[in-house]
Motif scaffolding. Sequence first.
Motif, PDB file in Angstrom:
ATOM      1  N   SER A 164      79.620  19.420  26.059  1.00 27.52           N
ATOM      2  CA  SER A 164      78.653  18.433  25.635  1.00 27.52           C
ATOM      3  C   SER A 164      77.512  18.561  26.818  1.00 27.52           C
ATOM      4  CB  SER A 164      79.684  17.320  25.593  1.00 27.52           C
ATOM      5  OG  SER A 164      80.110  17.005  26.953  1.00 27.52           O
ATOM      6  N   ALA A 165      76.622  17.658  26.571  1.00 27.63           N
ATOM      7  CA  ALA A 165      75.349  17.444  27.246  1.00 27.63           C
ATOM      8  C   ALA A 165      75.713  17.054  28.669  1.00 27.63           C
ATOM      9  CB  ALA A 165      74.421  16.546  26.750  1.00 27.63           C
ATOM     10  N   ASP A 166      76.733  16.046  28.711  1.00 25.31           N
ATOM     11  CA  ASP A 166      77.021  15.464  30.003  1.00 25.31           C
ATOM     12  C   ASP A 166      77.843  16.303  31.085  1.00 25.31           C
ATOM     13  OD1 ASP A 166      79.384  15.261  28.276  1.00 25.31           O
ATOM     14  OD2 ASP A 166      80.413  13.891  29.666  1.00 25.31           O
ATOM     15  N   GLN A 167      78.324  17.493  30.499  1.00 27.77           N
ATOM     16  CA  GLN A 167      78.886  18.551  31.388  1.00 27.77           C
ATOM     17  C   GLN A 167      77.737  19.520  32.140  1.00 27.77           C
ATOM     18  OE1 GLN A 167      81.490  20.039  28.384  1.00 27.77           O
ATOM     19  NE2 GLN A 167      83.257  19.101  29.493  1.00 27.77           N
ATOM     20  N   ILE A 168      76.447  19.211  31.590  1.00 29.38           N
ATOM     21  CA  ILE A 168      75.471  20.042  32.247  1.00 29.38           C
ATOM     22  C   ILE A 168      74.927  19.107  33.248  1.00 29.38           C
ATOM     23  CG2 ILE A 168      73.250  21.123  32.079  1.00 29.38           C
ATOM     24  CD1 ILE A 168      74.045  21.390  29.104  1.00 29.38           C
ATOM     25  N   ASP A 169      75.931  18.661  34.356  1.00 29.01           N
ATOM     26  CA  ASP A 169      75.573  17.804  35.277  1.00 29.01           C
ATOM     27  C   ASP A 169      75.170  18.204  36.601  1.00 29.01           C
ATOM     28  OD1 ASP A 169      77.907  19.123  36.187  1.00 29.01           O
ATOM     29  OD2 ASP A 169      79.382  17.182  36.045  1.00 29.01           O
ATOM     30  N   ARG A 170      75.182  17.709  37.902  1.00 29.51           N
ATOM     31  CA  ARG A 170      74.719  18.141  38.820  1.00 29.51           C
ATOM     32  C   ARG A 170      75.486  18.921  39.538  1.00 29.51           C
ATOM     33  NH1 ARG A 170      70.690  19.040  40.768  1.00 29.51           N
ATOM     34  NH2 ARG A 170      69.775  16.894  40.361  1.00 29.51           N
ATOM     35  N   ALA A 171      76.882  19.034  39.323  1.00 27.96           N
ATOM     36  CA  ALA A 171      77.682  20.014  39.645  1.00 27.96           C
ATOM     37  C   ALA A 171      77.497  21.475  39.329  1.00 27.96           C
ATOM     38  CB  ALA A 171      79.368  19.653  39.734  1.00 27.96           C
ATOM     39  N   PHE A 172      77.476  21.471  37.653  1.00 22.41           N
ATOM     40  CA  PHE A 172      76.917  22.473  37.224  1.00 22.41           C
ATOM     41  C   PHE A 172      75.551  23.078  37.496  1.00 22.41           C
ATOM     42  CE2 PHE A 172      74.658  24.532  33.533  1.00 22.41           C
ATOM     43  CZ  PHE A 172      75.419  25.794  33.368  1.00 22.41           C
ATOM     44  N   GLN A 173      74.638  22.373  37.613  1.00 19.57           N
ATOM     45  CA  GLN A 173      73.307  22.949  37.869  1.00 19.57           C
ATOM     46  C   GLN A 173      73.354  23.556  39.589  1.00 19.57           C
ATOM     47  OE1 GLN A 173      70.193  19.980  37.207  1.00 19.57           O
ATOM     48  NE2 GLN A 173      71.319  18.962  35.458  1.00 19.57           N
ATOM     49  N   ASP A 174      74.295  22.843  40.323  1.00 21.09           N
ATOM     50  CA  ASP A 174      74.468  23.430  41.583  1.00 21.09           C
ATOM     51  C   ASP A 174      75.046  24.714  41.806  1.00 21.09           C
ATOM     52  OD1 ASP A 174      73.145  21.148  42.821  1.00 21.09           O
ATOM     53  OD2 ASP A 174      75.071  20.356  43.732  1.00 21.09           O
TER      54      ASP A 174
END
Length: 184
Positions: A164-174
């Motif tokens: 889901s889109a909410d899993q493309i969060d700050r942690a993933f982006q980092d």
Amino acid sequence: MVDVDKAMATFDSNIERRTGRSVPEWVRLVKVQDVRKHGEIVGWLKTTHSLSHSHANQIAKRALQPDTAELGSVDHLFTGGKESLRPLYDRIIKIAEAFGPDVSVAPKKANVSIRRRKQFALVQPSTKTRIDIGLILKGKPSGGRLEPSGSFNPMFTHRVRIESADQIDRAFQDWLRQAYEQAG
């Protein structure tokens, strides 16, 4: 990767210089034959056209690749019930491309490679509900959503599952940025 591309271009020009036909011409010739397996193509080229093994092997590999137009697009990855994953993919690619102008995205038959000087991530719609992201994060401990890659793909150190889109969060982006930085 640029050195590999240059070497392949030189190899292809050597094939044309030695045989009088370009690799795309050889590929077209192969595709009209009744040979579909790599070994059969190599054997046919060597026997019928007296090509060296290395030249026949290169042509066979190219003949078995999907058409260039197909590889330029990712549409084939998002069919058969995976259409709803396309916005997630688009968002992940947008994030990666924002890291710098040296990011390249290369669609393959079953996934998409993301590279800088070398590959640092892989995006693969694995199921109808999930995209798997392979990351190369040397020295980074696994934990939580940042799983060891395991059998997903041995080229990568970690895998992140995105549903889901909410899993493309700050942690993933980092994590994605760290993989990008390590590939530079």
